[in-house]
Write an enzyme that holds these catalytic residues in place. Structure first.
Site, PDB file in Angstrom:
ATOM      1  N   ARG A 179       0.849  -1.190   0.000  1.00 47.48           N
ATOM      2  CA  ARG A 179       0.000   0.000   0.000  1.00 47.48           C
ATOM      3  C   ARG A 179       0.894   1.252   0.000  1.00 47.48           C
ATOM      4  NH1 ARG A 179      -3.767   2.516   4.864  1.00 47.48           N
ATOM      5  NH2 ARG A 179      -4.873   4.003   3.534  1.00 47.48           N
ATOM      6  N   HIS A 180       0.396   2.316  -0.593  1.00 52.50           N
ATOM      7  CA  HIS A 180       1.129   3.589  -0.571  1.00 52.50           C
ATOM      8  C   HIS A 180       1.411   4.028   0.862  1.00 52.50           C
ATOM      9  CE1 HIS A 180      -2.520   5.619   0.753  1.00 52.50           C
ATOM     10  NE2 HIS A 180      -3.163   4.991  -0.211  1.00 52.50           N
ATOM     11  N   GLY A 181       2.314   4.971   1.017  1.00 53.11           N
ATOM     12  CA  GLY A 181       2.668   5.476   2.335  1.00 53.11           C
ATOM     13  C   GLY A 181       1.665   6.489   2.867  1.00 53.11           C
ATOM     14  N   GLY A 218       0.046  -0.213  -4.573  1.00 54.02           N
ATOM     15  CA  GLY A 218      -1.360   0.124  -4.783  1.00 54.02           C
ATOM     16  C   GLY A 218      -1.981   0.736  -3.541  1.00 54.02           C
ATOM     17  N   ALA A 260       1.481   1.901   4.151  1.00 55.50           N
ATOM     18  CA  ALA A 260       2.630   1.073   3.743  1.00 55.50           C
ATOM     19  C   ALA A 260       2.454  -0.404   4.094  1.00 55.50           C
ATOM     20  CB  ALA A 260       3.941   1.599   4.315  1.00 55.50           C
TER      21      ALA A 260
END
Length: 478
Positions: A97-99, A365, A408
């Site tokens: 996952r994005h930060g 993602g 994240a």
């Protein structure tokens, strides 16, 4: 006194607490809860909100792995217990996952409304309230709209370094320079920038200044939910699909939270809607995640309130991305098949004595990318479904986004070649080993890859994205 606990999917841990004579009833109950979920008790660090463990998908990664608070690059390599000394990692797919990000425009608007209410309607002499009214500035703007913050950049840089330490023969300078590490991302800014940060974590680690490394934008893989017509129509755009979530928002538990907030602010109950309560909770969560600040906004919630807010978020995720509707997980069929095609290719190359051409795949993602895939694989499934009526009986549920989907969050699938004992596959979530659901009776912690494929045979032979996502016309709609 010693407190010993075991939380769902967490390791045993012994925690030394204060002498018995200082323990209040409230503290004792809190200790039981904390031990069960393997966290330090609230109040240990005044800079960390006591309710930080309940922030769900708005939580920071360090609450899932508290040891990182002391050392952000710490790695526990002993977590992977290989069945034999022959085993060597040959491939890893990392779905991340994005930060940490700014709030979306929709949430910023709600937060602005809540701030205006506190400025103009709230009364009282409490220090925390005066801090909000006199000193706290509303700095969130609508154009931030979910973009990555500096903390989010650091999330991915640090994760890249830790994973290179965990899997040094795969995530190495040699593999990167040799073109054996590929990067795929969603088109959203926060994902692209997280991907850039992950790459920067590696290039800065190895002081690579003479090369740049490409990434591929692929929304068909990383935002499959937007392209699944059945999901969009039957769930995303269908208000009735979220009926349980809506019932809980108007139910007694949420009403009580709203009333307690109104009492603390000394305003009319009617002014604190469920949206206002959510906005206040987000103000606490975002200030902490983005700036590591224990803001006075957090004083609007006690632990029970936070548990209710967490459950509301989990209900939303359960019915929109998790086990609530079958299409939620089936929408991830395209990503599921992509993952196993990469594993199959690596397995075949290794068996034939070739160098594995794609040693590492990093795919960045969203929480909405990870959760449907975790659901399709059967992780974190409770015996009872989450509903608006069973908050009280779901205190020890496995489906808890605060534990599984912080910023994240990452699912690693590590493929090992163990010589004569065959190929084996190890899943890890947020740098902790998982056991494939239904395979806990295996004699080893890392099952044979062929056994994993057999376990998911039905999905591997079916689970066709186009078929699952086709919107059939119901007779009543004809």
């Amino acid at each position: 006194m010693f407190c010993v606990g075991l939380g769902s999917g967490w390791s045993w841990r012994i925690m030394l607490t204060i002498p018995l004579k200082f323990i209040t009833v409230h503290f004792f109950l809190g200790c039981i809860t904390c031990c069960l979920i393997n966290y330090a008790k609230p109040g240990d660090d005044p800079n960390i909100p006591a309710i930080a463990r309940y922030f769900g998908t708005k939580g920071r990664y360090e609450e899932v792995n508290p040891y990182l608070i002391e050392d952000i690059l710490a790695v526990n390599k002993s977590i992977v217990q290989l069945p034999s000394a022959e085993c060597r990692e040959i491939h890893v797919t990392a779905i991340i996952r994005h930060g940490t990000r700014y709030p979306t425009t929709k949430n910023v608007k709600k937060m602005q409304q809540m701030h205006n209410l506190v400025l103009h309607k709230a009364s009282g002499k409490e220090r925390w309230l005066r801090e909000i009214q006199n000193h706290w500035q509303m700095w969130y703007t609508e154009d931030m709209d979910g973009r990555l913050v500096q903390k989010g950049v650091d999330d991915h840089k640090h994760l890249a370094v830790r994973l290179s330490k965990l899997l040094p023969s795969l995530i190495s300078e040699e593999k990167l320079r040799g073109g054996h590490i590929s990067f795929i991302t969603s088109s959203k800014h926060r994902c692209v920038n997280s991907t850039l940060a992950f790459k920067a974590g590696l290039t800065e680690l190895w002081t690579i200044e003479d090369r740049e490394f490409d990434h591929v934008v692929n929304d068909a893989l990383m935002r499959f939910f937007d392209q699944c017509t059945k999901f969009v129509e039957d769930v995303s755009n269908n208000p009735s699909a979220m009926a349980e979530f809506d019932k809980f928002k108007s139910g007694p538990e949420m009403k009580r939270v709203q009333e307690k907030i109104a009492d603390r602010l000394r305003v009319q109950y009617s002014l604190i809607t469920d949206d206002m309560a959510e906005a206040a909770f987000y103000l606490c969560a975002y200030e902490f995640a983005i700036k590591t600040v224990n803001t006075p906004w957090c004083q609007l919630f006690d632990e029970v309130d936070a548990q209710v807010m967490e459950y509301a978020n989990d209900l939303k995720q359960f019915w929109k991305r998790g086990y609530g509707h079958d299409i939620n997980s089936k929408s991830s069929c395209v990503l599921f098949h992509d993952v196993f095609s990469r594993l199959d290719k690596a397995a075949q190359e290794s068996k034939s004595g070739q160098e594995v051409s794609e040693a590492v795949t990093v795919q960045v993602g969203h929480a909405e990318t990870l959760l449907p895939l975790l659901t399709l694989l059967g992780f974190f499934k409770d015996s009872d479904r989450l509903t608006s009526a069973n908050f009280a009986t779901q205190a020890q549920r496995s489906f808890r986004t605060s534990h599984t989907l912080p910023y994240a969050a990452n699912l690693l699938l590590v493929l090992y070649d163990c010589g004569e004992s065959g190929l084996r596959l190890q899943p890890l979530l947020n740098e902790k080993p998982l056991v494939f659901p239904g395979m806990a009776d295996q004699q080893v912690s890392i099952p044979l890859y062929q056994d994993v494929r057999e376990h998911y045979k039905e999905l591997l032979e079916g689970c066709d994205f186009e078929t699952e996502c086709q919107l059939f016309t119901h007779p009543s709609r004809a």
